[in-house]
Scaffold this motif. Sequence first.
Motif, short mmCIF file in Angstrom:
data_model
loop_
_atom_site.label_atom_id
_atom_site.label_comp_id
_atom_site.label_asym_id
_atom_site.label_seq_id
_atom_site.Cartn_x
_atom_site.Cartn_y
_atom_site.Cartn_z
N UNK A 160 27.98 60.80 19.35
CA UNK A 160 28.55 62.13 19.18
C UNK A 160 29.54 62.40 20.32
N UNK A 161 30.25 63.50 20.24
CA UNK A 161 31.18 63.86 21.32
C UNK A 161 30.39 64.14 22.60
N UNK A 162 29.19 64.69 22.48
CA UNK A 162 28.33 64.91 23.65
C UNK A 162 27.94 63.58 24.29
N UNK A 163 27.66 62.57 23.45
CA UNK A 163 27.34 61.24 23.97
C UNK A 163 28.55 60.65 24.70
N UNK A 164 29.73 60.79 24.11
CA UNK A 164 30.94 60.24 24.73
C UNK A 164 31.22 60.89 26.08
N UNK A 165 30.83 62.14 26.21
CA UNK A 165 31.04 62.84 27.48
C UNK A 165 30.31 62.14 28.62
N UNK A 185 52.95 68.13 33.90
CA UNK A 185 51.57 67.67 34.10
C UNK A 185 51.58 66.24 34.62
N UNK A 186 50.73 65.99 35.59
CA UNK A 186 50.70 64.66 36.21
C UNK A 186 49.33 64.00 36.10
N UNK A 187 48.33 64.71 35.59
CA UNK A 187 46.99 64.14 35.48
C UNK A 187 46.38 64.46 34.12
N UNK A 188 45.45 63.61 33.70
CA UNK A 188 44.63 63.92 32.54
C UNK A 188 43.18 63.66 32.92
N UNK A 189 42.28 64.34 32.23
CA UNK A 189 40.86 64.29 32.57
C UNK A 189 40.05 63.68 31.43
N UNK A 190 38.79 63.45 31.72
CA UNK A 190 37.85 62.97 30.71
C UNK A 190 37.79 63.97 29.56
N UNK A 191 37.80 65.26 29.88
CA UNK A 191 37.74 66.29 28.84
C UNK A 191 39.00 66.27 27.98
N UNK A 192 40.17 66.06 28.59
CA UNK A 192 41.41 65.93 27.80
C UNK A 192 41.29 64.80 26.80
#
Length: 109
Positions: free
Chosen positions: A19-24, A66-73
């Motif tokens: 799930x998306x929660x697992x991927x987190x 924008x210069x960064x991306x995150x796990x949430x992105x």
Amino acid sequence: MRFLLKDIFTFEKRDQNLSIADLKQCPVRPHFVQSIQAFYRLSYEGEDLRSNVCFANYPGLRPVFRTVFTHQDLLDYIRLSLQKNNFDMERDAIEFPEQIEEFWSRISK
């Protein structure tokens, strides 16, 4: 640029459907991070910067700055691209757009 989910995340082989929660909870593979950083000329910050004082990932910041991306992105992009709640790590693939503006516009909706 196209990646299978198994090439983006490290996960236990017995857990093929996540799930998306697992991927987190799954770490992002260093090779994937390097590919995205080079392709989009962005830095990867594993944690979500939205609570940070820095404006690097401020939602109102124009994509060109924008210069960064995150796990949430990354999770947001995957969820919106595949439009489902459970993912097959071996079969589901994500197509990343040529232009970074398309990436940001998808996750900012």
